[in-house]
Write an enzyme that holds these catalytic residues in place. Structure first.
Site, PDB file in Angstrom:
ATOM      1  N   HIS A 186      44.816  47.363  31.108  1.00 20.83           N
ATOM      2  CA  HIS A 186      45.344  46.809  32.370  1.00 20.83           C
ATOM      3  C   HIS A 186      44.617  45.521  32.756  1.00 20.83           C
ATOM      4  O   HIS A 186      44.758  45.046  33.888  1.00 20.83           O
ATOM      5  CB  HIS A 186      45.197  47.865  33.476  1.00 20.83           C
ATOM      6  N   HIS A 195      50.500  43.723  45.254  1.00 20.02           N
ATOM      7  CA  HIS A 195      49.867  44.110  43.999  1.00 20.02           C
ATOM      8  C   HIS A 195      48.383  43.751  43.971  1.00 20.02           C
ATOM      9  O   HIS A 195      47.736  43.834  42.932  1.00 20.02           O
ATOM     10  CB  HIS A 195      50.599  43.435  42.828  1.00 20.02           C
ATOM     11  N   ASP A 251      31.362  44.826  54.599  1.00 17.81           N
ATOM     12  CA  ASP A 251      30.408  44.210  55.540  1.00 17.81           C
ATOM     13  C   ASP A 251      30.509  42.687  55.557  1.00 17.81           C
ATOM     14  O   ASP A 251      29.563  41.999  55.971  1.00 17.81           O
ATOM     15  CB  ASP A 251      28.973  44.618  55.217  1.00 17.81           C
ATOM     16  N   LYS A 292      44.318  43.872  44.490  1.00 15.73           N
ATOM     17  CA  LYS A 292      43.277  44.906  44.374  1.00 15.73           C
ATOM     18  C   LYS A 292      41.943  44.258  44.747  1.00 15.73           C
ATOM     19  O   LYS A 292      41.252  43.683  43.895  1.00 15.73           O
ATOM     20  CB  LYS A 292      43.200  45.453  42.942  1.00 15.73           C
TER      21      LYS A 292
END
Length: 656
Positions: free
Chosen positions: A581, A366, A373, A368
């Site tokens: 969210h 889950h 770089d 994110k």
């Protein structure tokens, strides 16, 4: 006086010396002893010894002949001497043919019992020297020949004995030298022992360093996925650690659905879409993304929606990265609802790993996060979904030029990549190369927008936490415990239970921490929870149990509100859209931005990440404001917005 006439012969009346009288008798005895074949040839030698001596002296110089001279009183002509030599040579050759011929050299000695002496250094004589040796035989009697023959045998045996003695001495010397060799080796033994001990401790030190650097040998199997054993990485073992940039730039980013009118509400922050595009446009070497799923295009709903334009733009930029020489690495949960995006990215050069967390931990991936770089990062609630950019209310943070934190976040991403290999399993201990560089007890001290602060990364579940990594649940609990004035929480789901367990069970860990902070320390607690049609009905029961603590007689400062994103009756409706969210918490001292909902499953089975920033030492009037201050203002804006409803109206929003 009258001279007597010489006579050729000697009269019997003439007196004869005793030696002359005895000589015929001795000669007769010797002749009788001599073999029959030698009597005729040696008669002249025996009767005239003086001529024999004269002939011998003419041929051999006395100065060069060390052998004893024959007895006086015999004479012999040179011809007879030569005949005697020939006959004597024959006798010697015949008598000595049966004896071994040693390498001997004759020498005169005073001892009469030992006429000859064998020298080991003598060289073999040629046959030309034999006549000279034979001339040394006594011509006075034939028995002397036998004596010399016997002496020659004795000399031969003496030579053999001498040679055997020399060989014995040589063996003894060699045995002594061999016996002395261990003594010499024993003298060298201490030095070899010291070198052996030094080598042993050197190897032991390397093994200890290797175990400290790479962890438990049982975890080495995962290093292949981390690519730690390539030849290009071996110089890193002795290279100095790269200094990280301490001047970081932090930007709070949001996604505000079009159905929310936030024009009149402050503050305003850059969009997540713009932040993602900036990261992709500035990428030079690598882009690493971990996400729950990839649906940046509206192909998953089979309907073209105008709001998917931003998601499609992000997808096109991702697809073009490999052609620009930028490595694109993706770790995504498996199975996917739709693999259109990931399959096409893989065909264009992206390295995609599917992590089957359900098989590994019983949860999902889950997380994110972005790592670009190894310098820039993104952490937030937004999935790689076109709805997260336009249809869902999201919040995250982007840190630019923050290589220390970026390399630490890369270690978490590397763990996902390892678990994405075929047949992967969770090792008992993760390699030391993946150890956390920041944690609750050892945060990074950096400058964020010119203001000093301490920050670290947390991760869940504990099975995916490498050495030194603070678990996500621990980060949340420590943040609540550290609060002195207030705790503000904005999450989509808040359930003090194991939501996806069968059967479900009560899990009051975070709930107890909030009750303790509010009722014992009098810390003001506010919860802003999302309400939409996918909300679990049990969640509102738990929230109501917290709210009742504010009533008499406790009067605990706890407040609960619901945030509702209007849908405006869209046709056809967009699935999994129009929801708040957000997953963050802010206190009077610390700011926390995470990727997990607040229930047991997300902290014990599901993979997630949290960013914890403490800038409490900064003064309240710091220009540019701290992350904590910005996040507090965002919460107050949403708390006071017209999109908030009281908990008592949860039945309305959950049925829509």
């Amino acid at each position: 006086m009258r001279r007597k006439e010489p006579t050729s012969g000697r009269s019997r009346d003439t007196p004869v010396r005793r030696s002359s009288r005895l000589q015929p008798d001795r000669v007769g005895e010797q002749v009788s002893r001599e073999p029959q074949s030698l009597r005729g040839s040696h008669v002249a030698d025996i009767l005239s010894p003086r001529e024999s001596i004269r002939a011998h002296r003419k041929q051999v110089k006395p100065a060069k002949d060390p052998s004893p001279s024959p007895p006086r009183g015999s004479s012999q002509s040179s011809e007879e001497a030569e005949a005697h030599e020939d006959s004597g040579q024959t006798v010697l050759e015949r008598d000595t043919a049966l004896l071994p011929q040693p390498n001997i050299e004759w020498e005169v000695v005073k001892d009469k019992r030992a006429r000859l002496q064998v020298l080991e250094t003598s060289q073999p004589r040629s046959t030309k020297a034999r006549p000279q040796m034979e001339r040394r035989t006594t011509a006075s009697s034939q028995g002397r020949v036998e004596n010399e023959t016997f002496a020659l045998g004795q000399q031969s045996r003496a030579g053999i004995a001498a040679r055997s003695k020399a060989a014995t001495m040589k063996k003894a010397d060699s045995s002594k030298s061999q016996a002395g060799a261990p003594q010499k080796w024993a003298k060298r033994l201490p030095y070899r022992s010291v070198l052996g001990f030094l080598l042993f401790f050197l190897i032991l030190g390397f093994v200890c360093w290797f175990a400290w650097k790479h962890g438990n040998p049982g975890s080495f199997l995962g290093l292949a996925g981390y690519e730690a054993w390539r030849w290009s990485n071996f110089p890193k073992l002795w290279n100095a650690v790269e200094e990280c940039s301490s001047q970081c730039s932090l930007v709070l980013v949001e996604s505000i659905p079009s159905t929310l009118d936030y024009e009149t509400l402050t503050p305003h922050h850059p969009s997540i879409y713009q932040a993602w595009m900036n990261l992709l446009d500035g990428a030079n070497s690598s882009v690493e993304i971990a996400a729950f799923y990839f649906t940046l295009r509206d192909s998953d709903v089979h309907v073209e929606d105008p709001s998917s334009k931003q998601g499609k733009a992000v997808f096109e930029s991702l697809r073009a990265l490999p052609s620009r020489g930028v490595k694109l690495s993706i770790a995504v949960n498996s199975p996917q609802f739709s693999q259109y995006d990931t399959d096409e990215l893989a065909r264009h050069g992206a390295d995609v790993r599917y992590v089957d967390m359900k098989n590994l931990t019983g949860g999902i991936l889950h997380t994110k996060i972005w790592v670009v770089d190894r310098k820039h990062i993104f952490v937030g609630s937004a999935n790689m979904d076109w709805r997260s950019l336009t249809q869902v209310k999201e919040l995250g943070a982007v840190l630019y030029n923050c290589s220390c934190l970026a390399r630490d976040l890369h270690r978490i991403f590397a763990i996902y990549r390892i678990l994405g290999k075929d047949g992967a399993s969770i090792p008992p201990k993760w390699p030391a190369d993946l150890a956390a560089k920041s944690g609750l007890t050892h945060p990074l001290k950096l400058q964020l927008n010119g203001t000093g602060g301490q920050l670290y990364l947390s991760s869940s579940p504990p099975a995916l936490c490498s050495s030194g990594r603070t678990s996500d649940l621990t980060a949340i609990l420590s943040t609540i415990e550290d609060a002195e004035d207030f705790v503000y929480i904005a999450v989509m789901d808040y359930e003090p239970q194991c939501t996806f367990c069968k059967p479900k069970r009560f899990w009051p860990v975070i709930d107890d921490a909030l009750r303790t902070a509010a009722c014992e320390r009098r810390v003001k607690v506010r919860l802003l929870i999302s309400c939409w049609k996918h909300s679990h009905p049990a969640m509102f029961v738990f929230l109501d149990s917290l709210r009742v603590l504010s009533y008499e007689p406790l009067h605990c400062p706890i407040e609960v509100k619901l945030f509702v994103v209007p849908s405006e009756g869209e046709q056809p409706p967009i699935p999994y859209a129009h929801v708040n969210h957000n997953k963050y918490m802010v206190t009077d001292r610390i700011a926390y931005i995470g990727t997990s909902n607040w229930s047991e499953d997300y902290f014990t089975r599901t993979a997630g990440v949290g960013l914890v920033v403490n800038q409490s030492e900064a003064s309240a009037g710091t220009p540019g404001q701290t992350l904590r201050q910005q996040l507090e203002k965002v919460f107050i804006r949403d708390w006071d917005s017209p999109y908030v409803q009281p908990l008592s109206k949860h039945w309305e929003c959950s049925r829509k």
